[in-house]
Write an enzyme that holds these catalytic residues in place. Sequence first.
Site, PDB file in Angstrom:
ATOM      1  N   THR A   1      -8.116   2.105  -4.624  1.00 46.75           N
ATOM      2  CA  THR A   1      -9.142   1.527  -3.559  1.00 46.75           C
ATOM      3  C   THR A   1     -10.188   2.725  -3.969  1.00 46.75           C
ATOM      4  O   THR A   1     -11.654   2.003  -3.777  1.00 46.75           O
ATOM      5  CB  THR A   1      -8.506   1.325  -2.901  1.00 46.75           C
ATOM      6  N   SER A   2      -9.469   3.585  -3.656  1.00 48.53           N
ATOM      7  CA  SER A   2     -11.135   5.141  -3.696  1.00 48.53           C
ATOM      8  C   SER A   2     -10.772   5.856  -5.506  1.00 48.53           C
ATOM      9  O   SER A   2      -9.565   6.900  -5.246  1.00 48.53           O
ATOM     10  CB  SER A   2     -11.588   5.606  -2.613  1.00 48.53           C
TER      11      SER A   2
ATOM     12  N   GLN B   1      -6.459   7.203  -5.622  1.00 48.00           N
ATOM     13  CA  GLN B   1      -6.126   8.055  -6.954  1.00 48.00           C
ATOM     14  C   GLN B   1      -5.179   8.682  -7.192  1.00 48.00           C
ATOM     15  O   GLN B   1      -4.162   9.332  -7.478  1.00 48.00           O
ATOM     16  CB  GLN B   1      -8.101   9.072  -7.164  1.00 48.00           C
TER      17      GLN B   1
ATOM     18  N   ASP C   1       0.736  -1.253   0.238  1.00 50.06           N
ATOM     19  CA  ASP C   1      -0.100   0.037  -0.143  1.00 50.06           C
ATOM     20  C   ASP C   1       0.488   0.706   0.488  1.00 50.06           C
ATOM     21  O   ASP C   1       1.739   1.443   0.993  1.00 50.06           O
ATOM     22  CB  ASP C   1      -0.871   0.090   0.929  1.00 50.06           C
TER      23      ASP C   1
ATOM     24  N   THR D   1      -2.279  -0.910  -3.968  1.00 44.94           N
ATOM     25  CA  THR D   1      -3.051  -0.750  -3.514  1.00 44.94           C
ATOM     26  C   THR D   1      -3.711   0.979  -3.435  1.00 44.94           C
ATOM     27  O   THR D   1      -4.045   1.852  -2.034  1.00 44.94           O
ATOM     28  CB  THR D   1      -3.889  -0.999  -2.731  1.00 44.94           C
TER      29      THR D   1
ATOM     30  N   ASP E   1      -5.652  -0.489   5.901  1.00 40.32           N
ATOM     31  CA  ASP E   1      -4.861  -1.137   6.255  1.00 40.32           C
ATOM     32  C   ASP E   1      -5.489  -3.114   5.949  1.00 40.32           C
ATOM     33  O   ASP E   1      -4.615  -3.728   5.606  1.00 40.32           O
ATOM     34  CB  ASP E   1      -4.506  -1.319   7.413  1.00 40.32           C
TER      35      ASP E   1
ATOM     36  N   THR F   1      -8.519   1.556   7.831  1.00 36.79           N
ATOM     37  CA  THR F   1      -9.645   0.464   6.469  1.00 36.79           C
ATOM     38  C   THR F   1      -8.668   0.223   5.207  1.00 36.79           C
ATOM     39  O   THR F   1      -8.833  -0.407   4.994  1.00 36.79           O
ATOM     40  CB  THR F   1     -10.969   1.184   6.132  1.00 36.79           C
TER      41      THR F   1
END
Lengths: 307, 309
Positions: free
Chosen positions: A180-181, A145, A111, A142, A229, A227
């Site tokens: 992830t978002s 944006q 991440d 992960t 993680d 979250t």
Amino acid sequence: MECRVLSIQSHVVRGYVGNKSASFPLQVLGFEVDSINSVQFSNHTGYSHWKGQVLTADELHVLYEGIKLNNVHHYDYVLTGYTRDTSFLEMVVDIVQELKRANPNLVYVCDPVLGDHGSMYVPQNLYPVYKNKVVPVADIITPNQFEAELLTGKNISTEKDAVEVMDLLHAMGPDTVVITSSDLPSRLGDRFLVSLGSQRHVRPDGSRTTQRVRIEVPKVDAVFVGTGDLFAAMLLAWTHHYPNDLKTACEKTFSVMHHVIQRTISYAHELAGPGRRPSPPQLELRMVQSKADIEDPAIVTEATVIS
Amino acid sequence: MECRVLSIQSHVVRGYVGNKSATFPLQVLGFEVDSINSVQFSNHTGYAHWKGQVLTAEELNVLYEGIRLNKVNHYDYILTGYSRDTSFLEMVVDIIQELKKANPSLVYVCDPVMGDHGAMYVPEFLLPVYKDKVVPLADILTPNQFEAELLTGRKIKSEKDAIEVMDLLHDMGPETVVLTSTELPSKRGDQFLVALGSQKLRKPDGINTNQKICMDIPKVDAVFVGTGDLFAAMLLAWTHQYPKDLKAACEKTVSVMHHVIKRTITYANEMAGPGKRPSPAQLELRMVQSKADIESPAIVVEASVIQTS
């Protein structure tokens, strides 16, 4: 299942971030989790107060040395997250490289925590380390944006942009990328955000294919910590079970997140009382209470295969 | 169940001792576990090599300060185990005293780790700290025979001795005492070891009752590390479930131990190969694989009540 993960993340005495967020769910799913705690803090830094100690790059190396001297430095996965220290991150890279020599099939789930909503929340000098050293050895990343844009130097305004950015990230190293978002508009309306994933495979005949997916994720009106993680840990678990099916791996992962978050927000509101905003302690993930969902998540978010 | 445990124990990167041994099983049983890692080592000290760092008493205090400043210093249980440092242990005592003031119903589960088989394996000067400061605060104590003898100054050569020693330990503080292993002969033969327990309860009418139990536990031909830590954690869980029934709590606890140990020894022997003694790495407890047994242990050991009053 004999699967050993080395997770190098923060430890908090109370609450669920870093290794506290990743270990229990992975263990519940049957993974052996070796954990190196990069820091030990009383709680995450979103509380009014926090106190504790950090591990230096040297101390990290000493711990790894112990593992190596005993000849038990054999891992199937490495998992890393939030770091603030370039020398620590560089030591992590050295360790990952050595572990990959010991096991060429090792999968490094990374991440690349750099920031969100347009600004960095780690020291700027971490950025070149991620870009030039960490991401190239990662197998699964992960980014959100902002992190994906930062790493590739390309902005995402459309789904097409996102696909190009994920391809650029593949070219840097990882075969699996999940944004992830994002701020992209969801086809389900503004109560949803869009996540995207991309996975490159090499077919037996040597040719390359890429599976790309898009997930509409319900927004939640709260700020959670830990979250990301949990997400990375669960993506590790579900890509392990579905190595060639990113769609299913993402559905499982996003669904677990949903169940844990829903349970957490309900409980937080109960504790805070009507009309009150829950506090950071009240918003700690309801992790142990979500064991059944972690073991066997009912699918509540569907991924659509795109292009 | 809203039950929060503060566990102050070692952390090892690899394997299951200290907090690594206690945390997962307690979480699996639904407890919230806050954990302060007293050390971070690569692995336990029974391996050929071990490396890492220790937490000082001051650093422990700093961590506790963080919890306190956020006003989240409310716990239902505290759990402690292996310690090598008197100032650290004394800081633990201070913290427990403060937490008991914050919650007078707090239960302190203490494994007074000092040694075994006649020899101390912690520095000698921990004994007075345990005796004078730690044990008086403890509510549940899990000494082995050697530790029980050290704390009370009495030797255990018969069941009667064991009963007297447990009563002496009650006088020092804890209402629940489990002698986790003894050298007393088992009536089931030499493939078994004897463990005993004693619990004092105060009834609503103010009268004290006492239940004492005895268990014959199958011996295993291997040296495990981390089993004592698992035991104390599971005793915490099962006395929570059965606060007035030490017999039931011990049967569950000892049964969990049995399942985990059996699974571990089978796997270790498989890994080592026929005729070879498993290594420490191979003997690490099969903790995550034992989740179902932890959640719901089939009873394989029955405790006998040997005395009630």
